[in-house]
Design an enzyme around this catalytic site. Structure first.
Site, mmCIF file in Angstrom:
data_model
loop_
_atom_site.group_PDB
_atom_site.id
_atom_site.type_symbol
_atom_site.label_atom_id
_atom_site.label_comp_id
_atom_site.label_asym_id
_atom_site.label_seq_id
_atom_site.Cartn_x
_atom_site.Cartn_y
_atom_site.Cartn_z
ATOM 1 C CB ALA A 63 -0.900 -0.018 1.228
ATOM 2 N N GLY A 108 0.632 -4.951 1.064
ATOM 3 C CA GLY A 108 -0.538 -5.055 0.198
ATOM 4 C C GLY A 108 -0.248 -5.793 -1.101
ATOM 5 C CD GLU A 111 -2.186 -7.340 3.267
ATOM 6 O OE1 GLU A 111 -1.865 -6.224 2.801
ATOM 7 O OE2 GLU A 111 -2.699 -7.486 4.378
ATOM 8 C CD GLU A 131 1.643 -5.320 6.068
ATOM 9 O OE1 GLU A 131 2.441 -6.242 6.388
ATOM 10 O OE2 GLU A 131 0.958 -5.349 5.041
HETATM 11 N N1 DAK Z 1 4.554 3.122 -0.952
HETATM 12 C C1 DAK Z 1 4.919 4.277 -1.580
HETATM 13 N N2 DAK Z 1 6.029 4.393 -2.326
HETATM 14 C C2 DAK Z 1 6.822 3.315 -2.431
HETATM 15 C C3 DAK Z 1 6.517 2.091 -1.798
HETATM 16 C C4 DAK Z 1 5.301 2.016 -1.023
HETATM 17 N N3 DAK Z 1 4.891 0.914 -0.424
HETATM 18 N N4 DAK Z 1 7.508 1.216 -2.078
HETATM 19 C C5 DAK Z 1 8.372 1.867 -2.864
HETATM 20 N N5 DAK Z 1 7.977 3.137 -3.076
HETATM 21 C C6 DAK Z 1 8.651 4.176 -3.844
HETATM 22 C C7 DAK Z 1 9.847 4.729 -3.103
HETATM 23 O O1 DAK Z 1 9.444 5.702 -2.174
HETATM 24 C C8 DAK Z 1 10.662 5.301 -4.239
HETATM 25 O O2 DAK Z 1 10.103 6.529 -4.619
HETATM 26 P P1 DAK Z 1 11.055 7.819 -4.944
HETATM 27 O O3 DAK Z 1 11.875 8.030 -3.713
HETATM 28 O O4 DAK Z 1 11.878 7.380 -6.140
HETATM 29 O O5 DAK Z 1 10.095 8.921 -5.249
HETATM 30 C C9 DAK Z 1 10.414 4.331 -5.370
HETATM 31 O O6 DAK Z 1 9.203 3.630 -5.022
HETATM 32 C C10 DAK Z 1 11.513 3.300 -5.517
HETATM 33 O O7 DAK Z 1 11.703 2.683 -4.264
HETATM 34 P P2 DAK Z 1 13.160 2.530 -3.591
HETATM 35 O O8 DAK Z 1 14.051 3.638 -4.029
HETATM 36 O O9 DAK Z 1 12.948 2.335 -2.138
HETATM 37 O O10 DAK Z 1 13.659 1.192 -4.284
HETATM 38 P P3 DAK Z 1 14.663 0.104 -3.680
HETATM 39 O O11 DAK Z 1 14.943 -0.833 -4.788
HETATM 40 O O12 DAK Z 1 15.796 0.769 -2.998
HETATM 41 O O13 DAK Z 1 13.815 -0.671 -2.569
HETATM 42 C C11 DAK Z 1 11.882 -1.799 -1.689
HETATM 43 C C12 DAK Z 1 12.714 -1.428 -2.942
HETATM 44 C C13 DAK Z 1 10.604 -2.498 -2.153
HETATM 45 C C14 DAK Z 1 12.670 -2.774 -0.797
HETATM 46 C C15 DAK Z 1 11.574 -0.501 -0.891
HETATM 47 O O14 DAK Z 1 11.001 0.444 -1.801
HETATM 48 C C16 DAK Z 1 10.615 -0.720 0.206
HETATM 49 O O15 DAK Z 1 10.956 -1.263 1.281
HETATM 50 N N6 DAK Z 1 9.355 -0.311 -0.023
HETATM 51 C C17 DAK Z 1 8.321 -0.404 0.999
HETATM 52 C C18 DAK Z 1 7.864 -1.829 1.124
HETATM 53 C C19 DAK Z 1 6.831 -1.991 2.212
HETATM 54 O O16 DAK Z 1 7.107 -1.727 3.392
HETATM 55 N N7 DAK Z 1 5.673 -2.351 1.781
HETATM 56 C C20 DAK Z 1 4.556 -2.555 2.705
HETATM 57 C C21 DAK Z 1 3.795 -1.276 2.784
HETATM 58 S S1 DAK Z 1 2.657 -1.378 4.101
HETATM 59 C C22 DAK Z 1 -4.384 -1.103 6.096
HETATM 60 C C23 DAK Z 1 -4.443 -1.155 4.750
HETATM 61 C C24 DAK Z 1 -3.364 -1.595 4.059
HETATM 62 C C25 DAK Z 1 -2.201 -1.946 4.683
HETATM 63 C C26 DAK Z 1 -2.157 -1.894 6.051
HETATM 64 C C27 DAK Z 1 -3.244 -1.497 6.769
HETATM 65 N N8 DAK Z 1 -5.522 -0.674 6.832
HETATM 66 C C28 DAK Z 1 -6.091 0.595 6.451
HETATM 67 C C29 DAK Z 1 -5.791 -1.213 8.122
HETATM 68 C C30 DAK Z 1 -1.064 -2.307 3.925
HETATM 69 C C31 DAK Z 1 0.144 -1.911 4.301
HETATM 70 C C32 DAK Z 1 1.293 -2.052 3.434
HETATM 71 O O17 DAK Z 1 1.254 -2.554 2.338
#
Ligand code: DAK
Length: 258
Positions: A63, A108, A111, A131
């Site tokens: 997400a 997400g 998921e 998360e």
């Molecule tokens: N959201 C927004 N932007 C993201 C992103 C994300 N999840 N993942 C990557 N990006 C963006 C980065 O910010 C970056 O943008 P710029 O800085 O270039 O503008 C671009 O994508 C490239 O990412 P990186 O530079 O970080 O690329 P790397 O290869 O270095 O790293 C990575 C890739 C996938 C390891 C890293 O980007 C990363 O850790 N991303 C976050 C992964 C993550 O934590 N995903 C889970 C998100 S939490 C809920 C509803 C939904 C959810 C929870 C609760 N309710 C309302 C109860 C769901 C939650 C989630 O999914």
């Protein structure tokens, strides 16, 4: 649509989440466009869907953390509902959906892949529910679907530790059915989708419904669900053609979805 591409080839539809600059992260607009795309699928002619991400690095990196970071409790709940509604639409979609996971499938992203019927992935795929490291729980069904797919113990370990796993481990624990070199992933997904699409569509749909609905109830009720969906296939053109072809020792001419 800005963030979703939809193409149909033969009887297979391919939905591509197309926001590569943010690694295809799911913001509200992506979720809305995905919802509209599913509503527009021509179910008379399309018999299987493939869901994938644009680019060579990421399926869906979760997400959108930027969008979520400023949400109030009420907005967080609304965002969760928006995601859950579209994920559930995917899960209960009448025809099978294959997730072709071409890279990161985090939060997400993991998921949404679990809302699909079948997951296959590329060698560079990474799965995880990070998360708790962000101070939240999985919010798009991760606590429920991961436990059902890989078992309670492994799901708890992955979710509590927020540890990402690579494609080979995802395969070993049954999260994906197969792993391919990246360039072979979409051809493999197309081949799998075509092998589904060639079968009797009413029967395939009823199998999906029987499996999904049966898993929600006890075995006595589940068997009744199967009986009804089995019975529902009879008197259809496709049932008659499938059985007549067998008895006449010939190939099925065509299943017509009727
Ligand atoms: N959201 C927004 N932007 C993201 C992103 C994300 N999840 N993942 C990557 N990006 C963006 C980065 O910010 C970056 O943008 P710029 O800085 O270039 O503008 C671009 O994508 C490239 O990412 P990186 O530079 O970080 O690329 P790397 O290869 O270095 O790293 C990575 C890739 C996938 C390891 C890293 O980007 C990363 O850790 N991303 C976050 C992964 C993550 O934590 N995903 C889970 C998100 S939490 C809920 C509803 C939904 C959810 C929870 C609760 N309710 C309302 C109860 C769901 C939650 C989630 O999914």
């Amino acid at each position: 649509m800005e963030f979703i591409n939809y193409e149909v080839e033969g009887m297979v539809g391919v939905i591509t989440i197309n926001r590569p600059k943010a690694l295809n992260a799911l913001n509200s607009q992506v979720l809305e466009e995905l919802d509209q795309t599913l509503d527009a699928v021509d179910l008379d002619n399309v018999r299987a869907l493939i869901l994938t991400g644009a680019g060579e690095k990421s399926f869906v990196a979760g997400a959108d953390i930027g969008e979520m970071s400023t949400l109030t409790k009420a907005e967080g709940e609304a965002f969760g509902k928006k995601g859950n509604d579209v994920f559930r639409k995917l899960e209960t979609f009448p025809i099978p959906v294959i997730a072709a996971v071409n890279g990161f499938a985090l939060g997400g992203g993991c998921e949404i892949s679990m809302s699909c019927d079948i997951r296959i992935c590329s060698e560079n795929a990474v799965f995880g529910q990070p998360e708790v490291g962000l101070g939240i729980t999985p919010g798009f069904g991760g606590t429920q679907r991961l436990a059902r797919i890989v078992g309670v113990g492994m799901a708890k370990q992955m979710i509590y530790s927020a540890r990402n796993i690579k494609a080979d481990e995802a395969y070993r624990i049954g999260l994906v059915n197969a792993v391919y070199p990246l360039e072979e992933l979409m051809p493999a997904a197309q081949k799998l989708a075509a092998s589904i699409a060639k079968n009797a569509p009413i029967a395939v749909r009823n199998c999906k419904k029987a499996i999904n609905d049966g898993l929600q109830v006890n075995m006595d009720e589940a068997i009744v669900i199967e009986e009804k969906l089995f019975g529902d296939c009879f008197e259809s053109y496709d049932q008659k053609e499938g059985m007549t072809a067998f008895l006449e020792k010939r190939k099925v001419e065509a299943f017509l979805n009727k």
